[in-house]
Design a protein around this motif. Structure first.
Motif, short mmCIF file in Angstrom:
data_model
loop_
_atom_site.label_atom_id
_atom_site.label_comp_id
_atom_site.label_asym_id
_atom_site.label_seq_id
_atom_site.Cartn_x
_atom_site.Cartn_y
_atom_site.Cartn_z
N PRO A 29 0.84 -1.21 0.00
CA PRO A 29 0.00 0.00 0.00
C PRO A 29 0.87 1.25 0.00
CG PRO A 29 0.02 -1.00 2.17
CD PRO A 29 0.76 -1.94 1.25
N ARG A 30 0.39 2.27 -0.67
CA ARG A 30 1.08 3.56 -0.65
C ARG A 30 0.56 4.33 0.55
NH1 ARG A 30 3.67 5.58 -5.59
NH2 ARG A 30 3.73 7.47 -4.33
N TRP A 31 1.47 4.74 1.39
CA TRP A 31 1.10 5.45 2.60
C TRP A 31 1.31 6.95 2.40
CZ3 TRP A 31 -1.21 2.97 6.50
CH2 TRP A 31 -1.03 1.60 6.61
N ASP A 32 0.24 7.70 2.41
CA ASP A 32 0.35 9.14 2.48
C ASP A 32 -0.34 9.56 3.77
OD1 ASP A 32 -2.36 8.97 1.96
OD2 ASP A 32 -2.29 10.02 0.06
N ARG A 33 -0.34 10.83 4.08
CA ARG A 33 -0.89 11.24 5.38
C ARG A 33 -2.37 10.89 5.51
NH1 ARG A 33 -2.67 17.08 5.34
NH2 ARG A 33 -2.66 17.64 3.15
N HIS A 34 -3.09 10.92 4.40
CA HIS A 34 -4.51 10.57 4.45
C HIS A 34 -4.72 9.08 4.71
CE1 HIS A 34 -5.31 14.61 3.03
NE2 HIS A 34 -4.49 14.39 2.03
N ALA A 35 -3.89 8.25 4.09
CA ALA A 35 -3.99 6.81 4.29
C ALA A 35 -3.62 6.43 5.73
CB ALA A 35 -3.09 6.07 3.30
N ILE A 36 -2.61 7.10 6.28
CA ILE A 36 -2.20 6.81 7.66
C ILE A 36 -3.31 7.19 8.62
CG2 ILE A 36 -0.58 7.45 9.48
CD1 ILE A 36 1.52 7.83 7.18
N ARG A 37 -3.87 8.38 8.44
CA ARG A 37 -4.97 8.84 9.31
C ARG A 37 -6.16 7.88 9.19
NH1 ARG A 37 -6.52 14.15 11.23
NH2 ARG A 37 -4.73 14.92 10.08
N ALA A 38 -6.49 7.47 7.97
CA ALA A 38 -7.62 6.57 7.76
C ALA A 38 -7.37 5.21 8.42
CB ALA A 38 -7.88 6.39 6.27
N ALA A 39 -6.15 4.70 8.34
CA ALA A 39 -5.84 3.42 8.96
C ALA A 39 -5.98 3.49 10.47
CB ALA A 39 -4.42 2.98 8.58
N VAL A 40 -5.56 4.59 11.06
CA VAL A 40 -5.70 4.77 12.51
C VAL A 40 -7.19 4.80 12.87
CG1 VAL A 40 -5.35 6.40 14.41
CG2 VAL A 40 -3.47 5.90 12.84
N HIS A 41 -7.99 5.52 12.10
CA HIS A 41 -9.42 5.62 12.38
C HIS A 41 -10.12 4.27 12.17
CE1 HIS A 41 -10.13 10.07 12.89
NE2 HIS A 41 -8.83 9.96 12.68
N ARG A 42 -9.72 3.53 11.12
CA ARG A 42 -10.31 2.20 10.89
C ARG A 42 -10.00 1.25 12.04
NH1 ARG A 42 -8.82 3.02 5.41
NH2 ARG A 42 -6.86 1.95 5.79
N ALA A 43 -8.86 1.47 12.68
CA ALA A 43 -8.48 0.63 13.81
C ALA A 43 -9.16 1.08 15.10
CB ALA A 43 -6.96 0.64 13.99
N GLY A 44 -9.99 2.11 15.01
CA GLY A 44 -10.77 2.54 16.16
C GLY A 44 -10.08 3.52 17.08
N SER A 45 -9.11 4.25 16.58
CA SER A 45 -8.40 5.20 17.42
C SER A 45 -8.30 6.55 16.71
CB SER A 45 -7.00 4.67 17.76
OG SER A 45 -6.43 5.44 18.80
N THR A 46 -7.61 7.47 17.35
CA THR A 46 -7.36 8.79 16.77
C THR A 46 -5.87 9.07 16.85
OG1 THR A 46 -7.59 9.96 18.86
CG2 THR A 46 -9.61 9.64 17.54
N LEU A 47 -5.43 10.05 16.09
CA LEU A 47 -4.02 10.43 16.13
C LEU A 47 -3.62 10.90 17.53
CD1 LEU A 47 -3.79 12.34 12.73
CD2 LEU A 47 -2.95 10.05 13.24
#
Length: 96
Positions: free
Chosen positions: A8-26
């Motif tokens: 997967p290509r990780w950009d800041r949006h993908a990282i933020r989305a992955a954190v949110h999908r995992a049920g957390s926040t930055l």
């Protein structure tokens, strides 16, 4: 060239989305790592080693995978150099 498994290509949006999908926040990731709440948000936009490490640990990937431009791969050392024995193995090599 084969079309095998793509990373997967990780950009800041993908990282933020992955954190949110995992049920957390930055902010929560940063606080759980003992950092100021803004550390992970800062890491998305500029170099912040502690915030980068917290996000990478939370997402179970290395910082080198999330930010390859911030962690360039080391060039091969000249033969006969003693530096090879003191450097740690690269986690990027494990993913290949």
């Amino acid at each position: 060239m084969s079309r095998g498994k793509r990373r997967p290509r990780w950009d800041r949006h993908a990282i933020r989305a992955a954190v949110h999908r995992a049920g957390s926040t930055l902010s929560a990731v940063a606080r759980e790592a003992g950092l100021e709440g803004s550390a992970c948000r800062v890491a998305l936009n500029r170099r912040h080693p502690a915030g980068e490490a917290a996000l990478a640990q939370f997402l179970n990937v290395s910082p080198q995978i999330l930010w390859p431009g911030r962690y360039p791969s080391k060039p091969a050392s000249p033969s006969g150099s003693n530096q090879e024995s003191t450097s740690a193995p690269s986690p990027i090599g494990e993913a290949l």
